[in-house]
Design a protein around this motif. Structure first.
Motif, PDB file in Angstrom:
ATOM      1  N   ALA A 120       1.027   0.943 -11.975  1.00  0.00           N
ATOM      2  CA  ALA A 120       0.874   0.066 -10.517  1.00  0.00           C
ATOM      3  C   ALA A 120       1.901  -0.822 -10.300  1.00  0.00           C
ATOM      4  CB  ALA A 120      -0.599  -0.783 -10.175  1.00  0.00           C
ATOM      5  N   ASP A 121       2.039  -1.868 -10.967  1.00  0.00           N
ATOM      6  CA  ASP A 121       2.733  -3.166 -11.425  1.00  0.00           C
ATOM      7  C   ASP A 121       4.308  -2.515 -11.293  1.00  0.00           C
ATOM      8  OD1 ASP A 121       1.226  -4.452 -11.281  1.00  0.00           O
ATOM      9  OD2 ASP A 121       1.223  -5.016 -13.622  1.00  0.00           O
ATOM     10  N   ALA A 122       4.293  -1.164 -12.060  1.00  0.00           N
ATOM     11  CA  ALA A 122       6.153  -0.887 -11.657  1.00  0.00           C
ATOM     12  C   ALA A 122       6.065  -0.623 -10.180  1.00  0.00           C
ATOM     13  CB  ALA A 122       6.147   0.211 -12.829  1.00  0.00           C
ATOM     14  N   CYS A 123       4.862   0.151 -10.049  1.00  0.00           N
ATOM     15  CA  CYS A 123       5.661   0.863  -7.956  1.00  0.00           C
ATOM     16  C   CYS A 123       5.518  -0.931  -7.265  1.00  0.00           C
ATOM     17  CB  CYS A 123       4.493   1.331  -7.784  1.00  0.00           C
ATOM     18  SG  CYS A 123       4.138   3.359  -8.578  1.00  0.00           S
ATOM     19  N   LEU A 124       4.711  -1.144  -7.652  1.00  0.00           N
ATOM     20  CA  LEU A 124       5.024  -2.757  -6.804  1.00  0.00           C
ATOM     21  C   LEU A 124       6.419  -3.362  -6.598  1.00  0.00           C
ATOM     22  CD1 LEU A 124       1.287  -3.893  -6.871  1.00  0.00           C
ATOM     23  CD2 LEU A 124       2.455  -3.041  -5.123  1.00  0.00           C
ATOM     24  N   ALA A 125       7.068  -3.594  -8.255  1.00  0.00           N
ATOM     25  CA  ALA A 125       7.768  -3.958  -8.321  1.00  0.00           C
ATOM     26  C   ALA A 125       9.562  -3.485  -8.157  1.00  0.00           C
ATOM     27  CB  ALA A 125       8.068  -4.986 -10.053  1.00  0.00           C
ATOM     28  N   ASN A 126       9.313  -2.099  -7.571  1.00  0.00           N
ATOM     29  CA  ASN A 126      10.815  -1.405  -7.800  1.00  0.00           C
ATOM     30  C   ASN A 126      11.137  -2.229  -5.830  1.00  0.00           C
ATOM     31  OD1 ASN A 126      12.065   1.103  -6.461  1.00  0.00           O
ATOM     32  ND2 ASN A 126      11.056   1.881  -7.765  1.00  0.00           N
ATOM     33  N   GLN A 127      12.119  -1.711  -6.127  1.00  0.00           N
ATOM     34  CA  GLN A 127      12.634  -2.665  -5.305  1.00  0.00           C
ATOM     35  C   GLN A 127      13.541  -1.255  -4.456  1.00  0.00           C
ATOM     36  OE1 GLN A 127      15.501  -6.198  -6.363  1.00  0.00           O
ATOM     37  NE2 GLN A 127      14.090  -6.460  -7.032  1.00  0.00           N
TER      38      GLN A 127
ATOM     39  N   ILE B 163       1.152  -1.170   0.027  1.00  0.00           N
ATOM     40  CA  ILE B 163      -0.033   0.183  -0.114  1.00  0.00           C
ATOM     41  C   ILE B 163       1.245   1.224  -0.111  1.00  0.00           C
ATOM     42  CG2 ILE B 163      -2.206   1.509   1.143  1.00  0.00           C
ATOM     43  CD1 ILE B 163      -2.466  -1.452   2.218  1.00  0.00           C
ATOM     44  N   PHE B 164       2.211   1.454   1.023  1.00  0.00           N
ATOM     45  CA  PHE B 164       3.114   2.301   0.845  1.00  0.00           C
ATOM     46  C   PHE B 164       3.011   2.791  -0.234  1.00  0.00           C
ATOM     47  CE2 PHE B 164       2.592   2.305   5.619  1.00  0.00           C
ATOM     48  CZ  PHE B 164       1.830   3.323   5.547  1.00  0.00           C
ATOM     49  N   LEU B 165       3.733   1.157  -1.167  1.00  0.00           N
ATOM     50  CA  LEU B 165       4.322   0.894  -2.891  1.00  0.00           C
ATOM     51  C   LEU B 165       3.638   1.854  -3.967  1.00  0.00           C
ATOM     52  CD1 LEU B 165       6.040  -1.940  -3.241  1.00  0.00           C
ATOM     53  CD2 LEU B 165       7.303   0.103  -2.671  1.00  0.00           C
ATOM     54  N   LEU B 166       2.548   1.625  -3.555  1.00  0.00           N
ATOM     55  CA  LEU B 166       1.579   2.801  -3.910  1.00  0.00           C
ATOM     56  C   LEU B 166       0.592   3.753  -4.209  1.00  0.00           C
ATOM     57  CD1 LEU B 166      -1.188  -0.314  -4.917  1.00  0.00           C
ATOM     58  CD2 LEU B 166       0.878  -0.028  -6.324  1.00  0.00           C
ATOM     59  N   LEU B 167       1.219   3.770  -2.651  1.00  0.00           N
ATOM     60  CA  LEU B 167       0.520   5.871  -2.414  1.00  0.00           C
ATOM     61  C   LEU B 167       2.108   6.870  -2.237  1.00  0.00           C
ATOM     62  CD1 LEU B 167      -0.629   5.391   1.366  1.00  0.00           C
ATOM     63  CD2 LEU B 167      -1.609   6.305  -0.718  1.00  0.00           C
ATOM     64  N   SER B 168       3.204   5.879  -2.752  1.00  0.00           N
ATOM     65  CA  SER B 168       3.875   6.736  -3.331  1.00  0.00           C
ATOM     66  C   SER B 168       4.851   6.621  -4.257  1.00  0.00           C
ATOM     67  CB  SER B 168       5.086   6.079  -2.337  1.00  0.00           C
ATOM     68  OG  SER B 168       5.621   4.834  -3.980  1.00  0.00           O
ATOM     69  N   CYS B 169       3.457   6.638  -5.306  1.00  0.00           N
ATOM     70  CA  CYS B 169       3.285   7.079  -6.812  1.00  0.00           C
ATOM     71  C   CYS B 169       2.733   7.842  -7.065  1.00  0.00           C
ATOM     72  CB  CYS B 169       3.526   5.667  -7.326  1.00  0.00           C
ATOM     73  SG  CYS B 169       5.194   4.010  -7.145  1.00  0.00           S
ATOM     74  N   LEU B 170       1.249   8.013  -6.005  1.00  0.00           N
ATOM     75  CA  LEU B 170       0.582   9.194  -6.117  1.00  0.00           C
ATOM     76  C   LEU B 170       1.058  10.519  -5.968  1.00  0.00           C
ATOM     77  CD1 LEU B 170      -2.598   8.099  -4.139  1.00  0.00           C
ATOM     78  CD2 LEU B 170      -2.450   7.762  -6.369  1.00  0.00           C
ATOM     79  N   PRO B 171       1.277  11.411  -6.902  1.00  0.00           N
ATOM     80  CA  PRO B 171       1.395  12.953  -6.530  1.00  0.00           C
ATOM     81  C   PRO B 171       0.909  13.148  -4.782  1.00  0.00           C
ATOM     82  CG  PRO B 171       0.554  13.397  -8.547  1.00  0.00           C
ATOM     83  CD  PRO B 171      -0.662  11.561  -7.774  1.00  0.00           C
ATOM     84  N   PRO B 172       2.453  14.160  -4.257  1.00  0.00           N
ATOM     85  CA  PRO B 172       2.099  14.244  -2.701  1.00  0.00           C
ATOM     86  C   PRO B 172       0.656  15.126  -2.840  1.00  0.00           C
ATOM     87  CG  PRO B 172       4.166  15.407  -4.201  1.00  0.00           C
ATOM     88  CD  PRO B 172       2.887  14.259  -4.972  1.00  0.00           C
ATOM     89  N   SER B 173      -0.065  15.545  -3.866  1.00  0.00           N
ATOM     90  CA  SER B 173      -1.701  16.514  -3.152  1.00  0.00           C
ATOM     91  C   SER B 173      -2.562  14.999  -2.780  1.00  0.00           C
ATOM     92  CB  SER B 173      -1.728  17.324  -4.157  1.00  0.00           C
ATOM     93  OG  SER B 173      -1.780  16.303  -5.524  1.00  0.00           O
ATOM     94  N   ARG B 174      -2.499  13.577  -3.419  1.00  0.00           N
ATOM     95  CA  ARG B 174      -2.826  12.806  -3.237  1.00  0.00           C
ATOM     96  C   ARG B 174      -2.822  12.065  -2.312  1.00  0.00           C
ATOM     97  NH1 ARG B 174      -7.214  13.163  -4.135  1.00  0.00           N
ATOM     98  NH2 ARG B 174      -7.918  11.170  -4.459  1.00  0.00           N
ATOM     99  N   PHE B 175      -1.908  12.406  -1.703  1.00  0.00           N
ATOM    100  CA  PHE B 175      -1.138  11.200  -0.593  1.00  0.00           C
ATOM    101  C   PHE B 175      -2.610  10.734   0.389  1.00  0.00           C
ATOM    102  CE2 PHE B 175       0.309   9.886   3.368  1.00  0.00           C
ATOM    103  CZ  PHE B 175       1.100   9.039   3.442  1.00  0.00           C
ATOM    104  N   PHE B 176      -2.494  12.355   1.123  1.00  0.00           N
ATOM    105  CA  PHE B 176      -3.399  12.101   2.454  1.00  0.00           C
ATOM    106  C   PHE B 176      -4.706  11.805   1.946  1.00  0.00           C
ATOM    107  CE2 PHE B 176       0.033  14.590   4.303  1.00  0.00           C
ATOM    108  CZ  PHE B 176      -0.011  14.173   5.618  1.00  0.00           C
ATOM    109  N   PRO B 177      -5.603  12.560   1.078  1.00  0.00           N
ATOM    110  CA  PRO B 177      -6.975  12.005   0.455  1.00  0.00           C
ATOM    111  C   PRO B 177      -6.862  10.293   0.407  1.00  0.00           C
ATOM    112  CG  PRO B 177      -6.586  13.706  -0.799  1.00  0.00           C
ATOM    113  CD  PRO B 177      -5.075  13.785   0.122  1.00  0.00           C
TER     114      PRO B 177
END
Length: 234
Positions: free
Chosen positions: A181-188, A108-122
């Protein structure tokens, strides 16, 4: 000649602006007060996301787990008030840093890190609000499937748990397409950064979530009712 005259006017206007007196301290304070600082979001070098006035007199840091029920309770009880009363007028900046506790946290945090910062808290607010539902899906997995997950690499396990929780659809609604999303989740490298953030938090004495720091000083794991007076000096 007409073009030259227009250029001259532009130059004179620019020079006039340079010659204008600087804003007074009172004017600068008024400008800060009128701005909605809760809409200003940036990623921090420490691996978190911060909303608010970077020069706020109170700097709040939260170490949180997206799967933690106590963090969900804090979000339900205090997030809206914290933003409206303290972050929006520029009195408090609020930085959220990820702290991994549960197996569902990394993906979940990997995917949240791929969102724009403005979208993180919402997005985090929505995940906390629906936490029981998506955790329930994971808890309902057959024992054999849960054991099989333990044989996967950290990135593979993170991706599998996101899908088991049904959160791949949630992140598509946030604007992350399947390939992204797949790229985010595969980011070691990203998953190693999450581990490093947690290690630094442990060195600071973080042992549970949500743990808060105010102006660099740990105030522990608190509910909103206990934290709010500390933001006002009460």
């Amino acid at each position: 000649m007409r073009a030259f005259a227009l250029l001259a006017l532009a130059v004179f206007a620019a020079l006039a602006m340079l010659a204008a007196p600087a804003a007074s301290p009172a004017q600068r304070r008024a400008a800060v007060a009128q701005r909605d600082w809760s809409q200003i979001a940036v990623r921090t070098p420490e691996g978190g996301v911060r909303i608010g006035n970077p020069a706020a007199p109170v700097k709040l840091i939260e170490y949180g787990s997206i799967t933690c029920p106590h963090c969900a309770a804090f979000s339900a009880e205090g997030a809206a008030a914290l933003r409206a009363r303290y972050v929006r007028p520029g009195r408090v900046s609020w930085e959220y840093r990820p702290y991994l506790i549960f197996p569902t946290d990394p993906g979940i945090f990997l995917l949240l890190s791929c969102l724009p910062p403005s979208r993180f808290f919402p997005a985090a607010d929505q995940l906390y609000a629906t936490q029981r539902s998506w955790i329930g899906r994971v808890q309902a997995l057959p024992e054999a499937q849960l054991q099989q997950l333990q044989t996967l690499s950290p990135n593979q396990q993170a991706a599998a748990l996101v899908r088991a929780a049904g959160l791949d659809a949630f992140f598509r609604a946030q604007g992350l397409g399947p390939a992204q999303a797949d790229a985010c989740l595969a980011n070691q490298a990203a998953i190693r950064r999450l581990g490093a953030i947690g290690q630094h938090a442990n060195e600071l004495g973080v042992q549970g979530t949500p743990t808060f720091f105010i102006n660099g000083r740990s105030v522990g794991t608190l509910s909103w009712a206990r934290l709010e007076p500390m933001l006002t000096g009460g």
